[in-house]
Motif scaffolding. Structure first.
Motif, PDB file in Angstrom:
ATOM      1  N   PRO A  53       0.288  60.664 -87.127  1.00 55.82           N
ATOM      2  CA  PRO A  53       0.640  61.921 -87.531  1.00 55.82           C
ATOM      3  C   PRO A  53       0.357  62.450 -88.576  1.00 55.82           C
ATOM      4  CG  PRO A  53       2.448  60.933 -86.496  1.00 55.82           C
ATOM      5  CD  PRO A  53       1.696  59.854 -86.816  1.00 55.82           C
ATOM      6  N   ASP A  54       0.062  61.767 -89.607  1.00 54.81           N
ATOM      7  CA  ASP A  54      -0.310  62.400 -90.939  1.00 54.81           C
ATOM      8  C   ASP A  54      -1.820  62.562 -91.078  1.00 54.81           C
ATOM      9  OD1 ASP A  54       2.207  61.894 -91.491  1.00 54.81           O
ATOM     10  OD2 ASP A  54       1.938  59.908 -92.505  1.00 54.81           O
ATOM     11  N   LEU A  55      -2.551  62.024 -89.967  1.00 56.39           N
ATOM     12  CA  LEU A  55      -4.095  62.188 -90.048  1.00 56.39           C
ATOM     13  C   LEU A  55      -4.352  63.736 -89.630  1.00 56.39           C
ATOM     14  CD1 LEU A  55      -6.436  60.258 -90.259  1.00 56.39           C
ATOM     15  CD2 LEU A  55      -6.582  60.284 -87.753  1.00 56.39           C
ATOM     16  N   PRO A  56      -5.221  64.469 -90.731  1.00 54.53           N
ATOM     17  CA  PRO A  56      -5.653  65.764 -90.370  1.00 54.53           C
ATOM     18  C   PRO A  56      -6.213  65.673 -89.072  1.00 54.53           C
ATOM     19  CG  PRO A  56      -6.702  64.740 -92.322  1.00 54.53           C
ATOM     20  CD  PRO A  56      -5.624  64.077 -91.923  1.00 54.53           C
ATOM     21  N   VAL A  57      -6.412  66.634 -88.342  1.00 52.86           N
ATOM     22  CA  VAL A  57      -7.468  66.980 -87.306  1.00 52.86           C
ATOM     23  C   VAL A  57      -8.350  68.171 -87.314  1.00 52.86           C
ATOM     24  CG1 VAL A  57      -7.354  67.180 -84.771  1.00 52.86           C
ATOM     25  CG2 VAL A  57      -5.553  66.117 -85.801  1.00 52.86           C
ATOM     26  N   PRO A  58      -9.489  68.033 -87.182  1.00 55.16           N
ATOM     27  CA  PRO A  58     -10.389  66.637 -87.243  1.00 55.16           C
ATOM     28  C   PRO A  58     -10.268  66.217 -88.340  1.00 55.16           C
ATOM     29  CG  PRO A  58     -11.797  68.677 -87.202  1.00 55.16           C
ATOM     30  CD  PRO A  58     -10.732  69.203 -87.285  1.00 55.16           C
ATOM     31  N   PRO A  59     -10.415  64.716 -88.553  1.00 58.10           N
ATOM     32  CA  PRO A  59     -10.238  64.022 -89.765  1.00 58.10           C
ATOM     33  C   PRO A  59     -11.869  63.972 -90.345  1.00 58.10           C
ATOM     34  CG  PRO A  59     -10.325  62.540 -88.094  1.00 58.10           C
ATOM     35  CD  PRO A  59     -10.299  63.802 -87.213  1.00 58.10           C
ATOM     36  N   SER A  60     -11.926  63.869 -91.900  1.00 59.68           N
ATOM     37  CA  SER A  60     -13.363  63.656 -92.512  1.00 59.68           C
ATOM     38  C   SER A  60     -13.692  61.994 -92.279  1.00 59.68           C
ATOM     39  CB  SER A  60     -13.308  63.966 -93.575  1.00 59.68           C
ATOM     40  OG  SER A  60     -12.426  63.178 -94.427  1.00 59.68           O
ATOM     41  N   ARG A  61     -14.598  61.572 -92.690  1.00 54.77           N
ATOM     42  CA  ARG A  61     -14.800  59.999 -92.599  1.00 54.77           C
ATOM     43  C   ARG A  61     -13.986  59.490 -93.682  1.00 54.77           C
ATOM     44  NH1 ARG A  61     -16.207  56.620 -89.266  1.00 54.77           N
ATOM     45  NH2 ARG A  61     -14.498  55.568 -90.415  1.00 54.77           N
ATOM     46  N   ALA A  62     -13.811  60.097 -94.703  1.00 51.14           N
ATOM     47  CA  ALA A  62     -12.705  59.440 -95.853  1.00 51.14           C
ATOM     48  C   ALA A  62     -11.347  59.555 -95.253  1.00 51.14           C
ATOM     49  CB  ALA A  62     -12.916  60.593 -97.087  1.00 51.14           C
ATOM     50  N   ASP A  63     -11.040  60.386 -94.414  1.00 51.38           N
ATOM     51  CA  ASP A  63      -9.547  60.614 -93.980  1.00 51.38           C
ATOM     52  C   ASP A  63      -9.620  59.153 -93.261  1.00 51.38           C
ATOM     53  OD1 ASP A  63      -8.788  62.840 -95.325  1.00 51.38           O
ATOM     54  OD2 ASP A  63      -9.584  64.129 -93.474  1.00 51.38           O
ATOM     55  N   LEU A  64     -10.673  59.116 -92.420  1.00 49.47           N
ATOM     56  CA  LEU A  64     -10.403  58.019 -91.388  1.00 49.47           C
ATOM     57  C   LEU A  64     -10.390  56.648 -92.082  1.00 49.47           C
ATOM     58  CD1 LEU A  64     -13.014  58.858 -88.495  1.00 49.47           C
ATOM     59  CD2 LEU A  64     -10.501  58.699 -88.412  1.00 49.47           C
ATOM     60  N   ASP A  65     -11.019  56.631 -93.204  1.00 50.43           N
ATOM     61  CA  ASP A  65     -11.292  55.242 -93.960  1.00 50.43           C
ATOM     62  C   ASP A  65     -10.016  55.201 -94.567  1.00 50.43           C
ATOM     63  OD1 ASP A  65     -13.682  54.956 -93.210  1.00 50.43           O
ATOM     64  OD2 ASP A  65     -14.682  55.303 -95.226  1.00 50.43           O
ATOM     65  N   GLU A  66      -9.343  56.092 -95.190  1.00 49.12           N
ATOM     66  CA  GLU A  66      -7.827  56.141 -95.792  1.00 49.12           C
ATOM     67  C   GLU A  66      -6.894  55.729 -94.708  1.00 49.12           C
ATOM     68  OE1 GLU A  66      -4.882  55.897 -98.360  1.00 49.12           O
ATOM     69  OE2 GLU A  66      -6.909  55.901 -98.718  1.00 49.12           O
ATOM     70  N   PHE A  67      -6.913  56.229 -93.397  1.00 47.71           N
ATOM     71  CA  PHE A  67      -6.279  55.902 -92.522  1.00 47.71           C
ATOM     72  C   PHE A  67      -6.248  54.297 -92.225  1.00 47.71           C
ATOM     73  CE2 PHE A  67      -5.687  55.615 -87.597  1.00 47.71           C
ATOM     74  CZ  PHE A  67      -4.377  55.856 -87.636  1.00 47.71           C
ATOM     75  N   ALA A  68      -7.480  53.810 -91.939  1.00 48.97           N
ATOM     76  CA  ALA A  68      -7.757  52.423 -91.659  1.00 48.97           C
ATOM     77  C   ALA A  68      -7.225  51.550 -92.878  1.00 48.97           C
ATOM     78  CB  ALA A  68      -9.189  52.207 -91.512  1.00 48.97           C
ATOM     79  N   ARG A  69      -7.441  51.919 -94.140  1.00 52.97           N
ATOM     80  CA  ARG A  69      -6.971  51.500 -95.246  1.00 52.97           C
ATOM     81  C   ARG A  69      -5.390  51.341 -94.997  1.00 52.97           C
ATOM     82  NH1 ARG A  69     -10.502  53.061 -98.267  1.00 52.97           N
ATOM     83  NH2 ARG A  69      -9.550  55.042 -98.926  1.00 52.97           N
TER      84      ARG A  69
END
Lengths: 513, 235
Positions: free
Chosen positions: A69-85
């Protein structure tokens, strides 16, 4: 040497019932152990893997649910990487490596050790179902989990999908642990199985061995042998049958023996009864002969008297032979063996019957053997007599002692030989080689008695035809001497003598002799 | 003429044997039982007894022992070949020889003559004294042998030897130290043709030893040479 012996010794061992039983037992034990191990392994492995999969998937889903739920939509690559981390961090306990993809956001050029297979991506990104797959990379087992993320408010598939890679090393190690435990257990199990196997084999084999021993005793003529019957199993049945067989055998043999001894006794009794009147008649034959020769009688009477005298002699010989045969049959023929010079004995036999001129004797000198001289005389006289009578002169007697501890006396004639059809029967009682032949003066028992006499000495008497014609009879005797053979069957008087011989006083004498 | 006492229970055999012997000039008394034989003995004074072993009542062995108890006249057993035990027992009871029934008259005659013949020294070609005239009295250890008078004494005591024992001793002692096979002894002492019964010799040796030896179990005079036969001495 040992190889040959080893093989020879091993083969019966492997063929033995015990070995076969034990091997079968061990095979059964091994197969059951292996089957159990295999099934256990499969079940355990599946259980272990499934459990780790399920927990991993549930954990991942829970983490995604709390973080997505904290992931912005649409996420940037960096967001995704942070999410994965973040997911990576939350999965510390599970040591997974997560990548998050969003449709339309380019990959970060994943450097993951294990690529996500296309089929997995397909099912996650096209069909929006969570999926997992076990893969091997460089011999290492990995679990790949693909998780499509759905929107919380309407459960519609989102464009976000998360992939996690888990090493399954620990689980694999657990499973391997299981396998090696099963392997380590197998040998002791087999060794343990050997014990009941041997016991079982023994249980089966003991009655079998008893049976074998009993059969051996029966074979030795101990017909009263019986087995102890225990229990109600097949082996007990076998023992019972064996006992029945032995009982029947005993009965039959006893019956046969009774009949046989009756007929033997009858033959012996008849001969014995005949002997007394013959003794009276034989005593007076000289009187008849004298008067017949003296011309004091009417010619007819004289020839009748001569006939009676002759036939009385024949009858007496025949009865003697019958008695002799019945003694052999009854096992009552005694051997009075003394050490004799065999050549000398044969010469005396020929001299006593005035045959020296008609027989060529080739007698090896200095052959000494323990023989019953009377019986040897009977045998040689019978063979030479037959050769002169039915064979053809010259008759040759040959004595030689080959080095193998035997002594051979051959009596050969130059006659037509013996008809091959007759040859097997020459030693039969009352067997007349030529049915048309007039009754000879023999009793028809001569050769039968000769053979029994040789047998009594532990030898054999053989009949054959020489290659250049003529019949050959061979007496084959063991060459025993007094020194070599202490056992003798002479009467007690002699035995006491033999005891005297053992005394020191006589030892010196022996050495001089 | 030799006087023969025949003890034989079968009438036909008794008759036949008597007839054959009478024809050959013997004076024969024939009886049917051992008891009768023993009572006939003192009055008839036979030179030789022909004794059937299979007798009713007192059997041949007993009769033989009774005769031997006080007389050393020759006894010949009438037996059947193969009745081995009888032969042995008869010889142990003191018989000198045996005749196998059925026997022809000439066989009976030859045996009787042989037993009655006085012993001869070993034949030519064999060592031994061959002096003409009366043989001297020989001493062998404690035995004294008077060949002419047929007397053997030991320590001055006359030994009662049966004819066959006497003949055997005289024959063996004529050539001290020389080994004679049983067969040779049968031919010389008993005048049996070849393949006579060697047990005759053994039984006679046994009987002789009990009379002349100090300890018959370890004989000094008549020694056994294992595998060959017997010899006298050497002392």
């Amino acid at each position: 040497m040992t190889g040959v012996r080893g093989r020879a010794g091993l083969r019966p061992l492997l063929r033995g019932l015990r070995a076969r039983l034990v091997v079968a037992f061990l095979l059964v034990a091994a197969v059951s152990a292996l089957t159990t191990a295999a099934l256990t392994y499969r079940e355990a492995r599946n259980a272990i893997l499934e459990r780790s999969q399920d927990t991993a998937i549930n954990d991942l889903r829970a983490q995604i649910n709390s973080l997505a739920p904290d992931l912005p939509v649409p996420p940037s690559r960096a967001d995704l990487d942070e999410f994965a981390r973040q997911l990576d961090r939350s999965g510390k306990a599970r040591d997974w490596d997560v990548e998050a993809d969003y449709e339309g956001v380019p990959d970060n050029g994943s450097d993951a050790a294990v690529a996500v297979p296309d089929a997995l991506r397909e099912s996650v990104e096209r069909r929006h179902v969570p999926a997992f797959q076990r893969v091997e990379r460089d011999g290492e087992p990995w679990l790949l989990i693909g998780m499509p993320v759905t929107r919380a408010h309407d459960h519609a598939p989102s464009k976000l999908s998360v992939y996690a890679r888990l090493p399954l090393r620990a689980e694999e190690a657990n499973v391997e642990e299981l396998v090696s435990a099963a392997q380590r257990g197998a040998l002791p199990v087999l060794a343990l199985a050997l014990v009941p196997a041997l016991f079982a084999a023994r249980g089966v084999l003991r009655p079998v061995r008893k049976l074998r021993q009993a059969a051996g005793r029966i074979a030795q003529g101990k017909l009263d042998t019986r087995l102890e019957v225990k229990g109600e199993d097949e082996l007990a049945e076998l023992s019972r049958t064996f006992n029945d067989m032995a009982a029947h055998l005993e009965e039959n043999v006893a019956e046969l023996r009774r009949l046989e001894s009756n007929s033997r006794r009858f033959a012996a009794d008849v001969s014995h009864e005949l002997r007394t009147p013959l003794a009276a008649m034989t005593a007076v034959t000289d009187v008849l002969d004298e008067d017949a020769e003296a011309g004091a009688l009417d010619p007819d009477t004289a020839s009748a008297v001569r006939l009676i005298s002759q036939e009385t002699g024949k009858l007496a010989r025949m009865v003697e032979d019958l008695m002799e045969i019945s003694r052999f049959d009854a096992g009552a023929a005694a051997l009075h063996a003394y050490e004799v010079d065999v050549a000398e004995a044969i010469r005396k036999t020929l001299q006593a019957r005035a045959w020296q001129g008609r027989v060529t004797a080739d007698l090896t000198a200095d052959v000494r053997a323990r023989l019953d001289a009377r019986r040897l005389d009977v045998v040689v006289a019978n063979l030479v007599g037959n050769a002169l009578h039915h064979g053809g002169e010259p008759v040759a007697v040959r004595l030689h002692a080959p080095a193998d501890g035997r002594l051979l006396i051959e009596v050969a004639d130059q006659g037509p030989g013996i008809d091959p059809e007759v040859l097997p029967h020459v030693f039969d009682r009352f067997y007349k080689a030529d049915s048309a032949r007039a009754r000879s003066e023999g009793s028809g028992l001569g050769l039968a008695i000769a053979r029994e006499n040789v047998r009594l000495h532990g030898g054999t008497l053989r009949a054959a035809n020489a290659p250049d014609g003529g019949a050959v009879f061979t007496i084959d005797l063991p060459l025993r001497t007094d020194e070599a053979d202490e056992a003798d069957e002479t009467d007690e008087a002699d035995e006491t003598d033999e005891l005297d011989d053992m005394s020191e006083a006589d030892r010196s004498g022996e050495e001089e002799a | 003429m030799p006087r023969v006492l025949l003890i034989e229970d079968d009438a036909a055999v008794r008759h036949g044997v008597s007839l054959a012997l009478r024809r050959r000039g013997h004076d024969v008394a024939a009886v049917a039982s051992g008891e009768e034989g023993l009572t006939t003995l003192p009055a008839f004074r036979p030179d030789i007894v022909l004794l059937d072993l299979m007798l009713p009542g007192k059997d041949g062995f007993e009769v033989c022992r009774r005769i031997r108890a006080d007389r050393q006249l020759p006894i010949i057993m009438l037996t059947a070949r193969g009745d081995d035990l009888d032969v042995v027992l008869g010889l142990e009871a003191g018989a000198d020889d045996y005749i196998v029934k059925p026997a022809r008259g000439e066989v009976l005659e030859a045996r009787i003559r042989a037993v009655l013949r006085r012993t001869a020294p070993p034949a030519l070609g064999e060592p031994g004294p061959h002096e003409p005239g009366p043989a001297p009295v020989e001493a062998h250890g404690e035995l004294v042998v008077d060949r002419a008078g047929l007397v053997v004494t030991k320590n001055g005591q006359d030994l009662a030897l049966a004819p066959s024992e006497m003949k055997l001793l005289l024959f063996l002692s004529a050539a001290p130290g020389q080994v004679f096979s049983r067969q040779q002894l049968l031919e010389h002492v008993w005048e049996h043709g070849y393949h006579g019964d060697a047990r005759l010799v053994d039984a006679c040796v046994m009987r002789l030893r009990t009379k002349i030896e100090d300890t018959p179990r370890s004989p000094r005079y008549v020694q056994t040479v294992r595998g060959f036969g017997y010899r006298f001495g050497p002392l």
